[in-house]
Write a protein that holds these residues in place. Structure first.
Motif, PDB file in Angstrom:
ATOM      1  N   TRP A  50       0.839  -1.207   0.000  1.00  0.00           N
ATOM      2  CA  TRP A  50       0.000   0.000   0.000  1.00  0.00           C
ATOM      3  C   TRP A  50       0.876   1.259   0.000  1.00  0.00           C
ATOM      4  N   GLN A  51       1.892   1.298   0.831  1.00  0.00           N
ATOM      5  CA  GLN A  51       2.709   2.505   0.958  1.00  0.00           C
ATOM      6  C   GLN A  51       3.501   2.820  -0.312  1.00  0.00           C
ATOM      7  N   ASP A  52       3.615   1.844  -1.232  1.00  0.00           N
ATOM      8  CA  ASP A  52       4.387   2.058  -2.458  1.00  0.00           C
ATOM      9  C   ASP A  52       3.584   2.693  -3.580  1.00  0.00           C
ATOM     10  N   LEU A  53       2.291   2.911  -3.374  1.00  0.00           N
ATOM     11  CA  LEU A  53       1.484   3.569  -4.393  1.00  0.00           C
ATOM     12  C   LEU A  53       1.754   5.065  -4.341  1.00  0.00           C
ATOM     13  N   PRO A  54       2.240   5.651  -5.433  1.00  0.00           N
ATOM     14  CA  PRO A  54       2.554   7.080  -5.402  1.00  0.00           C
ATOM     15  C   PRO A  54       1.336   7.934  -5.049  1.00  0.00           C
ATOM     16  N   GLY A  55       1.541   8.880  -4.129  1.00  0.00           N
ATOM     17  CA  GLY A  55       0.492   9.822  -3.767  1.00  0.00           C
ATOM     18  C   GLY A  55      -0.585   9.262  -2.872  1.00  0.00           C
ATOM     19  N   THR A  56      -0.421   8.041  -2.378  1.00  0.00           N
ATOM     20  CA  THR A  56      -1.483   7.444  -1.569  1.00  0.00           C
ATOM     21  C   THR A  56      -1.583   8.105  -0.203  1.00  0.00           C
ATOM     22  N   GLN A  57      -2.762   8.049   0.389  1.00  0.00           N
ATOM     23  CA  GLN A  57      -2.992   8.558   1.735  1.00  0.00           C
ATOM     24  C   GLN A  57      -3.105   7.382   2.683  1.00  0.00           C
ATOM     25  N   LEU A  58      -2.225   7.322   3.671  1.00  0.00           N
ATOM     26  CA  LEU A  58      -2.217   6.245   4.645  1.00  0.00           C
ATOM     27  C   LEU A  58      -2.964   6.674   5.907  1.00  0.00           C
ATOM     28  N   PRO A  59      -3.486   5.722   6.680  1.00  0.00           N
ATOM     29  CA  PRO A  59      -4.252   6.087   7.883  1.00  0.00           C
ATOM     30  C   PRO A  59      -3.364   6.762   8.928  1.00  0.00           C
ATOM     31  N   ALA A  93       4.539  -1.002   6.689  1.00  0.00           N
ATOM     32  CA  ALA A  93       5.542  -1.425   5.708  1.00  0.00           C
ATOM     33  C   ALA A  93       5.314  -2.859   5.250  1.00  0.00           C
ATOM     34  N   ARG A  94       4.430  -3.600   5.933  1.00  0.00           N
ATOM     35  CA  ARG A  94       4.109  -4.969   5.510  1.00  0.00           C
ATOM     36  C   ARG A  94       2.665  -5.100   5.032  1.00  0.00           C
TER      37      ARG A  94
END
Length: 330
Positions: A147-156, A170-171
């Motif tokens: 998930w974190q590798d998607l450019p421009g993504t918003q993480l919780p 990271a996992r």
């Protein structure tokens, strides 16, 4: 039911592609295989619905995965015995139910369905499967994409910090079930399918984890189409669990995908039996969010769409079957 029509060249053979969120998923491993062998009523109803449509290839959602593909093989054999031979299958291990040993939802407990890479009571619950008349070749399986590798993504976030923690995120894979790029070797040439099944944008807690992830699962395909679109004609196909005009989630994300310049939005129509719901709805939860458009079959603009539509298998069906007859470019 028919939406678009063009003159069909006499030498061309249309390709019928279908998508169906089957509802065949069970509550435990091995139960789907058992029920296929028993001829359970919903299994036979699913068989008959596909027989009536007779697709050349169909993406099935919510069909439990097992290591040796026994349930999928049994269902394909059931179809073949009834006259619909789809001998080529593709069903890699999904993220649903894939244990992590982590507290992915941040509730302080491990080993729950929400702590799997994708929600699931057991490994392979509610997976994805492709059945085809023609050979299938895997181009890419993006199911382990982070998930974190998607450019421009918003993480919780919670209290200004990544939640549950940077190390755990990271996992965390992006796909709730899977993201695939596979190629069908049809008689008219290769046709690429971009397939996915996103998780619902609900039940994510105050940090909105599920809504953010759902939006990212759809945004993944916009990113791929912008940076690495398939060279062959392609179809984007799957369940976004997201409606552009109603319901929960980031509706602008699916609206942006539908408006992508490489895609055709067919928006087929059919009213579910016994309801007055919007004709473009592809799913109906009478005791939940109601009728929403969440399933999509989006051909690229190089393909000619001869006709397309929705089929509601019966009054108890939650999802319609989407289908389209496609003509490959010369």
């Amino acid at each position: 039911m028919l939406l678009l029509a063009t003159a069909l060249p006499c030498a061309a053979e249309p390709l019928r592609l279908a998508l169906w969120h089957t509802g065949l998923g069970r509550d435990g491993p091995g139960l789907l295989l058992r029920d296929i062998r028993r001829g359970a009523a919903d299994v036979l109803a699913a068989r008959d619905a596909l027989l009536g449509l007779a697709p050349d290839a169909v993406l099935l959602l919510d069909i439990d995965h097992d290591r040796d593909a026994l349930a999928l093989s049994a269902f394909a054999a059931l179809l073949a015995e009834a006259g619909l031979a789809l001998p080529h299958t593709y069903a890699p291990r999904p993220n649903s139910g894939l244990a992590t040993g982590l507290d992915l939802d941040g509730n302080g407990r491990r080993g729950e369905a929400d702590d799997a890479q994708g929600w699931g009571r057991f490994a392979g619950a509610g997976g994805m499967a492709l059945l085809s008349r023609w050979p299938i070749r895997e181009d890419h399986d993006f199911t382990d994409f982070l998930w974190q590798d998607l450019p421009g993504t918003q993480l919780p976030m919670r209290d200004g910090q990544l939640f549950p923690s940077p190390g755990i995120l990271a996992r965390q894979r992006l796909s709730s079930t899977g993201h695939w790029q596979v190629r069908l070797n049809t008689p008219q040439g290769p046709l690429t399918l971009l397939a996915w099944h996103a998780g619902p944008p609900l039940f994510g807690g105050p940090h909105d984890r599920n809504a953010l992830r759902n939006a990212a699962e759809t945004a993944f395909w916009r990113w791929r189409l912008d940076t690495a679109p398939p060279e062959t004609p392609f179809v984007l196909i799957g369940d976004a669990n997201l409606d552009p005009g109603a319901g929960a989630g980031n509706r602008a994300e699916i609206a942006a995908l539908l408006a992508h310049p490489l895609l055709q939005d067919l928006a087929p129509q059919a009213t579910p039996p016994g309801t007055d719901t919007p004709p473009t709805a592809t799913a109906h939860w009478p005791d939940g969010p109601g009728a929403l458009r969440v399933d999509y079959l989006l051909p690229d603009r190089r393909l000619t769409v001869l006709q397309s539509g929705l089929v509601w298998p019966g009054p108890e069906a939650t999802h319609a079957i989407l289908w389209a007859d496609l003509l490959m470019p010369d």
